[in-house]
Design an enzyme around this catalytic site. Structure first.
Site, PDB file in Angstrom:
ATOM      1  N   GLU A 229       0.509  -1.182   0.029  1.00  0.00           N
ATOM      2  CA  GLU A 229      -0.110   0.049  -0.075  1.00  0.00           C
ATOM      3  C   GLU A 229       0.850   1.371  -0.114  1.00  0.00           C
ATOM      4  O   GLU A 229       2.196   1.385   0.491  1.00  0.00           O
ATOM      5  CB  GLU A 229      -0.899   0.291   0.898  1.00  0.00           C
ATOM      6  CG  GLU A 229      -2.106  -1.549   1.765  1.00  0.00           C
ATOM      7  CD  GLU A 229      -2.406  -0.985   2.484  1.00  0.00           C
ATOM      8  OE1 GLU A 229      -1.873  -0.115   3.162  1.00  0.00           O
ATOM      9  OE2 GLU A 229      -2.961  -2.327   3.072  1.00  0.00           O
TER      10      GLU A 229
ATOM     11  N   LYS B 167       2.373   4.483   1.186  1.00  0.00           N
ATOM     12  CA  LYS B 167       2.478   5.081   2.652  1.00  0.00           C
ATOM     13  C   LYS B 167       2.225   7.030   3.045  1.00  0.00           C
ATOM     14  O   LYS B 167       2.993   7.470   1.729  1.00  0.00           O
ATOM     15  CB  LYS B 167       3.874   5.052   3.814  1.00  0.00           C
ATOM     16  CG  LYS B 167       3.762   5.445   5.231  1.00  0.00           C
ATOM     17  CD  LYS B 167       5.126   5.001   5.223  1.00  0.00           C
ATOM     18  CE  LYS B 167       5.124   5.177   6.960  1.00  0.00           C
ATOM     19  NZ  LYS B 167       5.194   6.508   7.610  1.00  0.00           N
TER      20      LYS B 167
ATOM     21  N   ASP C 144       1.322   9.898   3.577  1.00  0.00           N
ATOM     22  CA  ASP C 144       1.353  10.952   4.321  1.00  0.00           C
ATOM     23  C   ASP C 144       0.799  12.266   5.070  1.00  0.00           C
ATOM     24  O   ASP C 144       0.230  13.272   4.173  1.00  0.00           O
ATOM     25  CB  ASP C 144       3.105  12.156   3.773  1.00  0.00           C
ATOM     26  CG  ASP C 144       4.288  12.588   5.089  1.00  0.00           C
ATOM     27  OD1 ASP C 144       3.635  12.154   6.267  1.00  0.00           O
ATOM     28  OD2 ASP C 144       4.482  13.085   4.841  1.00  0.00           O
TER      29      ASP C 144
ATOM     30  N   TYR D 235      -7.219   1.437   6.150  1.00  0.00           N
ATOM     31  CA  TYR D 235      -6.254   0.487   5.984  1.00  0.00           C
ATOM     32  C   TYR D 235      -5.918  -0.801   7.048  1.00  0.00           C
ATOM     33  O   TYR D 235      -4.821  -1.205   6.955  1.00  0.00           O
ATOM     34  CB  TYR D 235      -4.577   0.923   5.813  1.00  0.00           C
ATOM     35  CG  TYR D 235      -3.876   2.418   6.340  1.00  0.00           C
ATOM     36  CD1 TYR D 235      -4.125   1.777   7.499  1.00  0.00           C
ATOM     37  CD2 TYR D 235      -3.837   3.167   5.987  1.00  0.00           C
ATOM     38  CE1 TYR D 235      -3.268   2.507   8.222  1.00  0.00           C
ATOM     39  CE2 TYR D 235      -3.521   4.168   6.882  1.00  0.00           C
ATOM     40  CZ  TYR D 235      -3.047   4.023   8.003  1.00  0.00           C
ATOM     41  OH  TYR D 235      -2.403   5.176   8.807  1.00  0.00           O
TER      42      TYR D 235
ATOM     43  N   LYS E 264      10.880   3.471   2.073  1.00  0.00           N
ATOM     44  CA  LYS E 264      10.655   4.321   1.834  1.00  0.00           C
ATOM     45  C   LYS E 264      11.521   5.130   0.636  1.00  0.00           C
ATOM     46  O   LYS E 264      11.869   3.755  -0.262  1.00  0.00           O
ATOM     47  CB  LYS E 264      11.900   5.211   3.045  1.00  0.00           C
ATOM     48  CG  LYS E 264      11.388   5.740   4.508  1.00  0.00           C
ATOM     49  CD  LYS E 264       9.892   5.885   3.821  1.00  0.00           C
ATOM     50  CE  LYS E 264       9.497   6.295   5.724  1.00  0.00           C
ATOM     51  NZ  LYS E 264      10.673   7.229   6.554  1.00  0.00           N
TER      52      LYS E 264
ATOM     53  N   CYS F 291       6.650  47.928  -4.681  1.00  0.00           N
ATOM     54  CA  CYS F 291       6.070  47.074  -5.654  1.00  0.00           C
ATOM     55  C   CYS F 291       7.473  47.236  -6.415  1.00  0.00           C
ATOM     56  O   CYS F 291       7.250  47.936  -7.712  1.00  0.00           O
ATOM     57  CB  CYS F 291       4.936  47.471  -6.162  1.00  0.00           C
ATOM     58  SG  CYS F 291       4.087  46.544  -7.872  1.00  0.00           S
TER      59      CYS F 291
ATOM     60  N   CYS G  51       5.111  48.087 -10.333  1.00  0.00           N
ATOM     61  CA  CYS G  51       4.732  49.839 -10.673  1.00  0.00           C
ATOM     62  C   CYS G  51       5.862  50.680  -9.510  1.00  0.00           C
ATOM     63  O   CYS G  51       5.941  51.033 -10.543  1.00  0.00           O
ATOM     64  CB  CYS G  51       3.022  49.305 -10.501  1.00  0.00           C
ATOM     65  SG  CYS G  51       2.806  49.163  -8.612  1.00  0.00           S
TER      66      CYS G  51
ATOM     67  N   CYS H  60       1.034  45.629  -2.985  1.00  0.00           N
ATOM     68  CA  CYS H  60       1.413  46.709  -3.404  1.00  0.00           C
ATOM     69  C   CYS H  60      -0.299  47.604  -2.783  1.00  0.00           C
ATOM     70  O   CYS H  60      -1.305  47.506  -3.439  1.00  0.00           O
ATOM     71  CB  CYS H  60       1.251  45.874  -5.204  1.00  0.00           C
ATOM     72  SG  CYS H  60       1.270  47.632  -5.838  1.00  0.00           S
TER      73      CYS H  60
ATOM     74  N   CYS I  28      -1.363  49.374 -10.620  1.00  0.00           N
ATOM     75  CA  CYS I  28      -0.477  48.533 -10.888  1.00  0.00           C
ATOM     76  C   CYS I  28      -0.573  47.315 -12.234  1.00  0.00           C
ATOM     77  O   CYS I  28      -1.427  46.661 -11.955  1.00  0.00           O
ATOM     78  CB  CYS I  28      -0.019  47.260  -9.804  1.00  0.00           C
ATOM     79  SG  CYS I  28       1.459  46.258  -9.572  1.00  0.00           S
TER      80      CYS I  28
HETATM   81  S1  IVH Z   1      -0.346   0.400   8.847  1.00  0.00           S
HETATM   82  C1  IVH Z   1       0.502  -0.933  12.856  1.00  0.00           C
HETATM   83  N1  IVH Z   1      -0.812   1.408   6.827  1.00  0.00           N
HETATM   84  O1  IVH Z   1       2.005   5.099   8.905  1.00  0.00           O
HETATM   85  C2  IVH Z   1       0.698  -0.827  11.772  1.00  0.00           C
HETATM   86  N2  IVH Z   1       0.452   2.800   8.408  1.00  0.00           N
HETATM   87  O2  IVH Z   1       4.938   5.490  10.473  1.00  0.00           O
HETATM   88  C3  IVH Z   1      -0.027   0.688  11.745  1.00  0.00           C
HETATM   89  N3  IVH Z   1       0.779   5.394   7.352  1.00  0.00           N
HETATM   90  O3  IVH Z   1       0.644   5.508  11.812  1.00  0.00           O
HETATM   91  C4  IVH Z   1      -0.043   1.446  10.031  1.00  0.00           C
HETATM   92  N4  IVH Z   1      -0.017   4.676   4.781  1.00  0.00           N
HETATM   93  O4  IVH Z   1      -0.585   6.738  10.244  1.00  0.00           O
HETATM   94  C5  IVH Z   1      -0.229   1.680   7.732  1.00  0.00           C
HETATM   95  N5  IVH Z   1      -0.687   2.192   4.097  1.00  0.00           N
HETATM   96  C6  IVH Z   1      -0.621   2.766   5.637  1.00  0.00           C
HETATM   97  C7  IVH Z   1      -0.257   3.889   5.860  1.00  0.00           C
HETATM   98  C8  IVH Z   1      -0.060   4.039   7.496  1.00  0.00           C
HETATM   99  C9  IVH Z   1      -0.234   5.493   5.794  1.00  0.00           C
HETATM  100  C10 IVH Z   1       1.071   5.575   8.809  1.00  0.00           C
HETATM  101  C11 IVH Z   1       0.146   6.041   9.606  1.00  0.00           C
HETATM  102  C12 IVH Z   1       1.204   4.919  11.276  1.00  0.00           C
HETATM  103  C13 IVH Z   1       2.462   5.597  10.553  1.00  0.00           C
HETATM  104  C14 IVH Z   1       3.274   4.588  10.630  1.00  0.00           C
END
Ligand code: IVH
Length: 673
Positions: free
Chosen positions: A117, A119, A121, A230, A319, A413, A416, A431, A436
């Site tokens: 999945e 991740k 942010d 998720y 990552k 400005c 102008c 400005c 302008c």
């Molecule tokens: S699973 C026990 N799945 O990343 C594991 N977390 O660094 C529960 N996050 O606190 C998290 N995307 O807020 C999971 N596809 C994803 C995620 C995800 C973002 C965040 C989540 C978690 C943090 C952990």
């Protein structure tokens, strides 16, 4: 519109339709109607709700009405049913192989399938559904206890208030996921915030956190939040699911949004390949991700693997390579916007980040520059987020920094030469010269924008030439342009010039609301513009209103009222509006006419005592809306207004099937709002 009962019924129907299409669009990503059709439904409901305040429903549709939820007392603590843990991190393929090896040390000989999945942010949340109804939502907090943000989570459009499908019948269900913001929506939010002089958010994550932390959910409702789920927070042994993938499927079938990017990977190599593909696509996905999460799919395996105090042993965040780079700031450039806002950006030594060469960064505003203490010549870390202009994350400390002069906003400005100043309480510098050229250009572009006067072909290249060649100084000048003049512009053939001419002339009848929005009055967005239009119906009446009267309109705050009053008080603006009237730009609103004539041709009978009206006042109110009050009920009577202790006329009405309204409904009907 003529039927009094209809708005209520129609509004109900519209709310149902909109919820349905929201679901198709946001959750299933399979819309069945075009955006334009959706907008029409939405606007019709908005109009109904503005005209009939009593139609605005309770929290269930607070989104549709733009947020009418109450103000929360504070954030109550919520204890999570199980800790909300973190994830272990990996940045190389080796790390990932070691992750699987660790699992194999606990489960020798086991083979693993994975769910990959993105991740996201954003901000992690836990949601509780009881018997299919969303009852509570909380932040992660310290992992054990979070904050109750139910009122704010209710404003997220894609989050179902009610589940259907397999998960609807659970008495108690806790699901977890991530609230996030699409990159494009985030950029727009920041532009809007800067426009009204409020500070921008440094990144989408902060914007989400800030939005979820609001006490007043009407603010949250205006923030473009989205969510994916998720995780099911339950001991797998108590659920009918054998795999994580089945859980995601059940989420989808129940109306809970899941990431469309999630994939089932047959083995570790497939999971690593998934990571590679997602990394290549990271700037196309549309929201910020800093990696993928790989999760063992089999729930029995998960139970056997368990958790450390910090993270599950069956999942890892893999990552992406950093999208950051170091470079030097060579110049700080100031751009001038429609309202005269001076926005700084940085020219930097070109560097490559994730395949793109970067030579400019946003710096947001003077406060942000001061916070980072960025000076020309400094070494900075810049980051590309999504597919947009990168921003400065931090300054790299260097001894030379102190000898470089601190940045100061210009006092004039750059376009102008007009006086530049910082209005009290704002972060933005402006400005002061309304003429302008930079402002004029931006204003013209806004005037012609799709949601304003919708002048097709009036793009940047054209506007620049029109202003630079002194052909257009204000909105009214646009309507005096002829085809020959337009055809004399560079890169505009006769045919395109004709089209542009037609588009300009064809934009005269957009109505008062859009015209007001197009004027670009500070703080007057589409919503305020339409409130003004609904209330006054014509520019003439709006013009005559005092600031106090404007501020008394439901939904108009003092800041908007002051800005509008100031705008209309200015001679220059009056002159331009008068010239626009001369060329035939419509400054009335259709819907208001309809509203004013809501009772046109209708016959009403009053019975009983009205508490808020004398008989004469009630009669006058009906007449003002085009209706007539008669003394006896017949089959031809359209409505009977029944106050306290109604007489025989009430019985007549029931007998003849004439609709009866009580005082509250009558009051709302005839009130100016
Ligand atoms: S699973 C026990 N799945 O990343 C594991 N977390 O660094 C529960 N996050 O606190 C998290 N995307 O807020 C999971 N596809 C994803 C995620 C995800 C973002 C965040 C989540 C978690 C943090 C952990």
């Amino acid at each position: 519109m003529a039927d009094l009962k209809k708005p209520r019924v129609r509004a109900e129907e519209l709310r149902r339709l909109i919820r349905h299409h929201d679901y198709l669009y946001y959750v299933l990503a399979r819309p069945e109607i075009s955006d334009a059709t959706y907008d029409r439904l939405f606007n019709e409901l908005k109009r109904l709700e503005q005209q009939h305040q009593y139609l605005i429903p309770d929290s269930a549709t607070l989104l549709v009405s733009g947020g009418v939820a109450g103000v929360a007392e504070g954030f109550a603590p919520v204890e999570h049913s199980s800790p909300m843990l973190s994830l272990d991190n990996a940045s190389t393929e080796e790390d990932i192989r070691e992750f699987e090896a660790r699992m194999n040390r606990i489960l020798p000989g086991a083979t693993f399938r994975y769910v990959g999945e993105p991740k996201i942010d954003g901000v992690g949340v836990a949601l509780v559904y009881e018997n299919g109804k969303f009852v509570r939502g909380a932040t992660r907090g310290d992992g054990r206890v979070g904050e109750d943000i139910t009122h704010n989570l209710r404003t997220i459009r894609s989050l179902p208030q009610t589940l259907h499908g397999p998960l609807a019948r659970y008495e108690h269900l806790e699901v977890r996921g991530e609230v996030f913001m699409w990159e494009a929506a985030f950029q727009k939010l920041n532009r809007d915030l800067e426009e009204v002089g409020e500070g921008a958010f440094a990144n989408p994550r902060n914007a989400v956190a800030g939005s979820l932390r609001q006490k007043d959910s009407t603010i949250t409702a205006k923030r473009p939040l989205d969510i994916v789920l998720y995780q099911l927070a339950a001991d797998p042994r108590s659920t009918p699911f054998a795999t994580h993938w089945e859980i995601l499927e059940a989420f989808g079938k129940s109306g809970l949004p899941v990431s469309p990017e999630a994939r089932l990977c047959g083995d570790l190599d497939a999971a690593i390949a998934y990571h590679r593909v997602m990394e290549d696509r990271r700037n196309e996905i549309g929201y910020e991700t800093d990696g993928v999460v790989l999760k063992a799919n089999n729930l029995d395996q998960r139970v056997a693997l368990g958790f450390t105090t910090h993270h599950p042993r069956w999942a890892i965040a893999f990552k992406f390579k950093s999208q950051q780079a170091q470079t030097r700031v060579r110049r700080i450039v100031i751009n001038v916007g429609r309202t005269g806002a001076l926005t700084p950006s940085g020219d930097v030594d070109p560097v490559e980040i994730a395949g793109a060469t970067i030579s400019r960064t946003t710096l947001h505003n003077a406060d942000e520059i001061a916070r980072l203490d960025v000076r020309v010549g400094d070494l900075v870390v810049i980051e590309r987020a999504g597919d947009v202009i990168p921003h400065v994350v931090e300054r790299v400390p260097e001894p030379e920094h102190d000898s470089r002069p601190p940045f100061q906003m210009p006092t004039h400005c750059p376009v102008c030469g007009g006086h530049a100043y910082r209005p009290e309480g704002e972060v933005v510098w402006r400005c002061s010269n309304a003429a302008c050229p930079a402002q004029v250009k931006e204003r013209l572009l806004h005037f012609g924008a799709r949601r304003a006067m919708d002048i097709e072909h009036l793009g940047e290249a054209v506007v620049n030439q029109l202003v630079d060649r002194n052909l257009v100084k204000d909105f009214a000048d646009l309507y005096h342009l002829d085809v020959e003049t337009l055809a004399s512009l560079e890169r505009l053939a006769k045919k395109s010039a004709t089209n542009l001419y037609k588009a300009i002339q064809g934009s005269k009848n957009r109505g008062l609301a859009r015209f007001l929005f197009a004027l670009g009055i500070r703080f007057v967005g589409e919503h305020a513009a339409s409130l003004f239009a609904q209330h006054y119906g014509s520019m003439e009446k709006l013009w005559a209103a005092t600031e106090e009267e404007l501020a008394a309109i439901y939904g108009i705050g003092p800041r908007i009222a002051a800005a509008a009053a100031e705008f209309f008080a200015q001679k220059e603006n009056q002159r331009v509006i008068a010239r626009l009237l001369d060329v035939g730009v419509t400054m009335t609103e259709e819907t208001v006419k309809a509203r004013e004539k809501l009772l046109a041709g209708k016959t009403l009978v009053l019975t009983g005592t009205l508490e808020g009206f004398s008989r004469d006042e009630a009669r006058a109110a009906v007449t003002r809306l085009g209706g007539r009050v008669t003394s006896s009920v017949s089959k031809k009577t359209d409505y009977v207004i029944a106050g306290k202790d109604p007489g025989s006329k009430y019985d007549d009405a029931r007998r003849l099937g004439v609709p009866v309204l009580d005082e509250a409904a009558f009051k709302e009907l005839v009130s100016e709002r």
